[in-house]
Design a protein around this motif. Structure first.
Motif, PDB file in Angstrom:
ATOM      1  N   SER A  17      28.980 -20.045  20.877  1.00 14.65           N
ATOM      2  CA  SER A  17      29.112 -18.981  21.872  1.00 14.65           C
ATOM      3  C   SER A  17      29.618 -17.702  21.236  1.00 14.65           C
ATOM      4  CB  SER A  17      30.095 -19.406  22.977  1.00 14.65           C
ATOM      5  OG  SER A  17      29.641 -20.550  23.667  1.00 14.65           O
ATOM      6  N   ARG A  19      30.829 -13.545  22.770  1.00 15.78           N
ATOM      7  CA  ARG A  19      30.979 -12.628  23.899  1.00 15.78           C
ATOM      8  C   ARG A  19      30.863 -11.204  23.391  1.00 15.78           C
ATOM      9  NH1 ARG A  19      36.209 -10.969  27.487  1.00 15.78           N
ATOM     10  NH2 ARG A  19      35.197 -10.761  29.525  1.00 15.78           N
ATOM     11  N   ARG A  67      21.987 -19.493  30.211  1.00 14.43           N
ATOM     12  CA  ARG A  67      22.830 -19.542  29.008  1.00 14.43           C
ATOM     13  C   ARG A  67      23.703 -18.298  28.865  1.00 14.43           C
ATOM     14  NH1 ARG A  67      20.464 -19.391  24.160  1.00 14.43           N
ATOM     15  NH2 ARG A  67      18.633 -18.241  24.905  1.00 14.43           N
ATOM     16  N   GLN A  82      28.386 -12.771  28.022  1.00 15.88           N
ATOM     17  CA  GLN A  82      28.826 -14.056  27.515  1.00 15.88           C
ATOM     18  C   GLN A  82      27.587 -14.856  27.142  1.00 15.88           C
ATOM     19  OE1 GLN A  82      31.961 -15.327  26.991  1.00 15.88           O
ATOM     20  NE2 GLN A  82      30.949 -17.136  26.110  1.00 15.88           N
ATOM     21  N   ASP A  84      26.286 -18.349  25.683  1.00 14.41           N
ATOM     22  CA  ASP A  84      26.564 -19.759  25.398  1.00 14.41           C
ATOM     23  C   ASP A  84      25.281 -20.476  24.998  1.00 14.41           C
ATOM     24  OD1 ASP A  84      28.695 -19.613  28.257  1.00 14.41           O
ATOM     25  OD2 ASP A  84      29.322 -19.527  26.167  1.00 14.41           O
ATOM     26  N   LEU A  86      23.855 -20.830  22.132  1.00 10.52           N
ATOM     27  CA  LEU A  86      23.025 -19.949  21.316  1.00 10.52           C
ATOM     28  C   LEU A  86      22.024 -20.729  20.474  1.00 10.52           C
ATOM     29  CD1 LEU A  86      25.757 -17.350  20.420  1.00 10.52           C
ATOM     30  CD2 LEU A  86      23.550 -16.814  21.463  1.00 10.52           C
TER      31      LEU A  86
END
Length: 125
Positions: A17, A19, A67, A82, A84, A86
């Motif tokens: 992840s 951000r 995601r 964000q 997630d 990946l």
């Protein structure tokens, strides 16, 4: 004139992840539609997510839906993405952008008047 500055990119393993943040300055971007584009190597910028001011309506491309999550903190004049789950195919330069529209988004980069400098996201397999 306003400026947008992205941060938070980097190298991450598949499944990880990150951000991203997009901080606005010199202008109040809270009444603008804000968006995230990305440009994979050799490809044009493509819209992956957007959030309008009116209604806080959100858009996600099929490639990131489920995601990625877009959000904005108007008090901080900042937008977030964000990311997630990946995948290597998410490797790209990520750009934030602001449209003069408050109620809808454009898939065409020319519909945005303010751009950040871009931040590299690299996902290793």
């Amino acid at each position: 004139q306003g400026q947008l500055v992205e941060s938070g990119g980097g190298l991450v393993q598949a499944g990880g992840s990150l951000r991203l943040s997009c901080a606005g300055s010199g202008r109040n971007f809270t009444r603008h539609t804000m968006a995230w584009f990305r440009a994979a190597p050799g490809q044009d910028r493509a819209l992956i997510s957007a959030m309008t001011y009116i209604g806080r309506t959100v858009y996600y491309s099929d490639s990131v839906k489920g995601r990625f999550t877009i959000d904005r903190d108007n008090a901080k004049n900042t937008m977030y993405l964000q990311m997630d789950g990946l995948k290597p195919e998410d490797t790209a330069v990520y750009y934030c952008a602001a449209s003069v529209s408050a109620r809808d988004w454009s898939f065409d980069p020319s519909g945005y008047h303010y751009w950040g400098q871009g931040t590299q996201v690299t996902v290793s397999s």
